[in-house]
Scaffold this active site. Sequence first.
Site, PDB file in Angstrom:
ATOM      1  N   ASN A 281     116.452  51.958  75.887  1.00  0.00           N
ATOM      2  CA  ASN A 281     115.986  50.573  75.996  1.00  0.00           C
ATOM      3  C   ASN A 281     114.497  50.545  76.290  1.00  0.00           C
ATOM      4  OD1 ASN A 281     118.246  48.795  75.556  1.00  0.00           O
ATOM      5  ND2 ASN A 281     119.167  49.754  77.344  1.00  0.00           N
TER       6      ASN A 281
ATOM      7  N   ASP B 192     115.678  62.014  78.368  1.00  0.00           N
ATOM      8  CA  ASP B 192     115.507  61.751  79.797  1.00  0.00           C
ATOM      9  C   ASP B 192     114.300  62.547  80.258  1.00  0.00           C
ATOM     10  OD1 ASP B 192     116.760  60.069  81.846  1.00  0.00           O
ATOM     11  OD2 ASP B 192     116.755  61.919  82.999  1.00  0.00           O
TER      12      ASP B 192
ATOM     13  N   ASP C  11     101.448  57.644  83.242  1.00  0.00           N
ATOM     14  CA  ASP C  11     100.329  58.109  82.408  1.00  0.00           C
ATOM     15  C   ASP C  11      98.951  57.929  83.045  1.00  0.00           C
ATOM     16  OD1 ASP C  11     101.918  59.100  80.408  1.00  0.00           O
ATOM     17  OD2 ASP C  11     101.655  57.416  79.044  1.00  0.00           O
TER      18      ASP C  11
ATOM     19  N   HIS D 142     105.033  66.139  76.488  1.00  0.00           N
ATOM     20  CA  HIS D 142     106.378  66.673  76.757  1.00  0.00           C
ATOM     21  C   HIS D 142     107.371  66.140  75.720  1.00  0.00           C
ATOM     22  CE1 HIS D 142     105.021  63.164  78.834  1.00  0.00           C
ATOM     23  NE2 HIS D 142     106.237  62.682  78.869  1.00  0.00           N
TER      24      HIS D 142
HETATM   25  P1  IMP Z   1     113.757  57.904  81.921  1.00  0.00           P
HETATM   26  O1  IMP Z   1     113.709  59.082  81.042  1.00  0.00           O
HETATM   27  O2  IMP Z   1     113.978  56.641  81.155  1.00  0.00           O
HETATM   28  O3  IMP Z   1     114.678  58.054  83.086  1.00  0.00           O
HETATM   29  O4  IMP Z   1     112.266  57.752  82.458  1.00  0.00           O
HETATM   30  C1  IMP Z   1     111.886  58.090  83.727  1.00  0.00           C
HETATM   31  C2  IMP Z   1     110.583  57.473  84.094  1.00  0.00           C
HETATM   32  O5  IMP Z   1     109.604  58.468  83.898  1.00  0.00           O
HETATM   33  C3  IMP Z   1     110.103  56.255  83.306  1.00  0.00           C
HETATM   34  O6  IMP Z   1     110.512  55.071  83.860  1.00  0.00           O
HETATM   35  C4  IMP Z   1     108.607  56.394  83.419  1.00  0.00           C
HETATM   36  O7  IMP Z   1     108.171  55.840  84.634  1.00  0.00           O
HETATM   37  C5  IMP Z   1     108.423  57.883  83.485  1.00  0.00           C
HETATM   38  N1  IMP Z   1     108.058  58.426  82.180  1.00  0.00           N
HETATM   39  C6  IMP Z   1     108.897  58.848  81.194  1.00  0.00           C
HETATM   40  N2  IMP Z   1     108.180  59.310  80.153  1.00  0.00           N
HETATM   41  C7  IMP Z   1     106.887  59.140  80.499  1.00  0.00           C
HETATM   42  C8  IMP Z   1     105.664  59.427  79.824  1.00  0.00           C
HETATM   43  O8  IMP Z   1     105.617  59.884  78.671  1.00  0.00           O
HETATM   44  N3  IMP Z   1     104.546  59.134  80.502  1.00  0.00           N
HETATM   45  C9  IMP Z   1     104.539  58.611  81.763  1.00  0.00           C
HETATM   46  N4  IMP Z   1     105.647  58.329  82.434  1.00  0.00           N
HETATM   47  C10 IMP Z   1     106.811  58.590  81.796  1.00  0.00           C
END
Ligand code: IMP
Length: 196
Positions: free
Chosen positions: A8, A69, A152, A177
Amino acid sequence: MELVFATNNLHKLSEIRHILQNINIQILSLKDIACFDEIPETAPTLEGNALQKAHYIYDKFGRNCFADDTGLEVDALNGAPGVYSARYAGEGCNFDDNINKLLLELGQTTNREACFKTVIALIIDGKEYLFHGEVSGKILTERKGAEGFGYDPVFLPDGHNKTFAEMDAATKNALSHRYKATQQLLQFLKHQNQVK
Ligand code: IMP
């Protein structure tokens, strides 16, 4: 081929579509398959959450799909926020709240080493596959840049003099990543002759 991206998060969707733009994979969003659910992510690991999100879509919609994730692991915080990166500052928090908490927790700590880790879980015809990508860097003491999302603005990848939020999308998406995990996914699909 078609793959549903079980997210989402519109930032992630846009990054993955950008990374795979010249590849003959059609990335469908949840909206494209009329899924408007809040997908649970309650596992204690990135791998577990990625699989949980992909399974939710595969089991309910029967579509080949993948999920990402991602966690930010900070050395001086013993790997936090890690798998809890999205809700580091509590339920309902936003990106800004999370950065504020991170900067507060780190204070003036000189060890600013950190690592972004992405796990992609792919489910094709009921079979599960995992792919990983990592980028090391440092957490700055203040925000720089307005691009990207999440952490970021405070993440300076090693070997670069701009934060992810100071880079344009093409630059971040060629070294992040998420890019690295996506390359693993792509190699696998090529090997399986699913894409050229
Ligand atoms: P999830 O994978 O949706 O659980 O994401 C975890 C959290 O990590 C997100 O809400 C962002 O705050 C952070 N996040 C995920 N990917 C990135 C990225 O590429 N850059 C910066 N923050 C990230």
